[in-house]
Write a protein that holds these residues in place. Structure first.
Motif, short mmCIF file in Angstrom:
data_model
loop_
_atom_site.label_atom_id
_atom_site.label_comp_id
_atom_site.label_asym_id
_atom_site.label_seq_id
_atom_site.Cartn_x
_atom_site.Cartn_y
_atom_site.Cartn_z
N GLY A 63 0.82 -1.20 0.00
CA GLY A 63 0.00 0.00 0.00
C GLY A 63 0.85 1.25 0.00
N ALA A 85 -2.67 -1.03 -2.89
CA ALA A 85 -3.75 -0.18 -2.38
C ALA A 85 -3.28 1.26 -2.18
CB ALA A 85 -4.27 -0.74 -1.06
N VAL A 87 -4.05 4.14 0.34
CA VAL A 87 -4.71 4.26 1.65
C VAL A 87 -4.88 5.69 2.12
CG1 VAL A 87 -3.83 1.97 2.32
CG2 VAL A 87 -2.55 4.03 2.96
N GLU A 96 -9.20 1.70 7.82
CA GLU A 96 -9.79 0.41 7.43
C GLU A 96 -9.03 -0.21 6.25
OE1 GLU A 96 -12.60 2.71 9.75
OE2 GLU A 96 -11.45 3.19 7.92
N LYS A 97 -8.58 0.65 5.34
CA LYS A 97 -7.81 0.14 4.20
C LYS A 97 -6.47 -0.42 4.66
CE LYS A 97 -9.67 2.98 0.41
NZ LYS A 97 -9.33 3.94 -0.67
N ALA A 100 -7.05 -3.80 6.33
CA ALA A 100 -7.41 -4.85 5.38
C ALA A 100 -6.21 -5.44 4.68
CB ALA A 100 -8.40 -4.28 4.36
#
Length: 341
Positions: A63, A85, A87, A96-97, A100
């Motif tokens: 991320g 990702a 974030v 939350e990202k 996860a």
């Protein structure tokens, strides 16, 4: 102060150590345990990405903050495809990202301003590390942070090993940098005077004499206008700058402006600065990514020798042109003359 204990489980097993027994020592109290080499990381600064790419472990980036500013083409493509990702950063960080992704570590930074996100990240049950390479006052000091990334991501052998160990990358890069700096010191007959910074709202912001930029100018054979200063940051009135600016032969880092027109729109009076009249103004945005990110902030920290060659070419074009083709064909041309390209 953060404390970390790096644990290589395979090394412990080889030596017959039991981690539970080892952790009974007082040194472990309050420390964050990281099982290295790490496999998944969320990295929230461009420099952190740069170190990982130099080590060849960019595939372990799970991320980033904002993929638009990633310059490396392969990593940028992965962010756009959703394989890495995005974030968010600062107050826009989506916890939350991060959760996860189940990362082994989240790497961020703190400047003491409202943009910082480490307080919110501390609420997560995920190891978090702050890096402060941006506070270093020389290119080699910044580069040395690659050793930390080597400890975190380079395994001793196998698929998680780095092709070239971080310590060796640093030693080779330092040797190249020092050799070029020494050659410049011996090979130039004069040191051009260098102006740095730009005016915002009538205040001229410039790095101090004990800054990364000031040291880079010295190593490249230049004489920084405020090189005798002993601080990290400076502010001047325009009148104070204009009193000394005409003695400057070169101007680098004119704020965030990319062209002579942008510079003049922001502050028309700089047209009278000699380096501007002589069209010797250099900006560090010569390499950009598809989303507009500036590679200077991503890669320059991890390639100090190439950066020194680049800046030397800006300050001493005749010196560089008179040397080997290796000095002229630079793989990274962060600094460019805003009047030419």
């Amino acid at each position: 102060m953060q404390r970390f204990m790096l644990v290589d489980d395979s090394a412990l097993a080889e030596r017959g150590f039991d981690l539970a027994r080892v952790r009974r020592g007082a040194a472990w109290k309050g420390a964050t345990v990281l099982h290295v080499p790490l496999r998944r990381a969320v990295v929230l600064s461009s420099a952190q990405i740069g170190y990982m790419l130099r080590l060849g472990v960019g595939d372990r980036i799970a991320g980033v903050g904002d993929g638009r500013f990633v310059v490396d083409s392969a990593l940028y493509a992965r962010t756009q495809a959703g394989k890495v990702a995005q974030v968010g950063n600062g107050q826009g960080l989506v916890l939350e990202k991060v959760l996860a992704l189940k990362p082994d570590i989240v790497m961020t930074f703190a400047t003491g301003g409202g943009y910082d996100d480490f307080d919110r990240l501390q609420a997560l049950d995920i190891p978090m590390m702050l890096t402060s390479e941006w506070q270093e006052d020389s290119p080699l000091a910044k580069f040395e942070w690659i050793k930390l990334f080597g400890k975190l991501f380079c395994g001793r052998a196998g698929e998680l090993a780095c092709a070239v160990p971080a310590d060796l990358i640093f030693e080779q890069g330092k040797k190249q940098y020092d050799s070029l700096s020494s050659a410049i010191e011996a090979g130039v007959s004069a040191r051009p005077r260098v102006l740095v910074g730009m005016s915002y709202g009538g205040v001229w912001y410039a790095p101090g004499g004990r800054s990364f930029t000031a040291q880079l100018i010295r190593d490249a054979g230049g004489r920084y206008l405020w090189g005798a200063d002993t601080t990290r940051e400076l502010r001047f009135s325009l009148e104070e700058v204009f009193a000394v600016a005409d003695s400057a032969d070169v101007w680098i880092n004119p704020g965030a402006f990319a062209s002579p027109e942008e510079v003049l729109e922001a502050e028309p009076r700089v047209k009278d600065i000699r380096a501007f009249r002589d069209a010797r103004v250099f900006q560090n945005d010569g390499v950009k990514g598809a989303g507009g990110g500036n590679d200077f902030y991503e890669s320059a920290v991890a390639w100090p020798f190439e950066l020194l060659r680049n800046v030397t070419g800006s300050i001493h074009p005749d010196y560089v042109a008179g040397k080997s083709a290796d000095l002229e064909s630079q793989p990274y041309k962060w600094y460019r003359n805003i009047f030419k390209f």
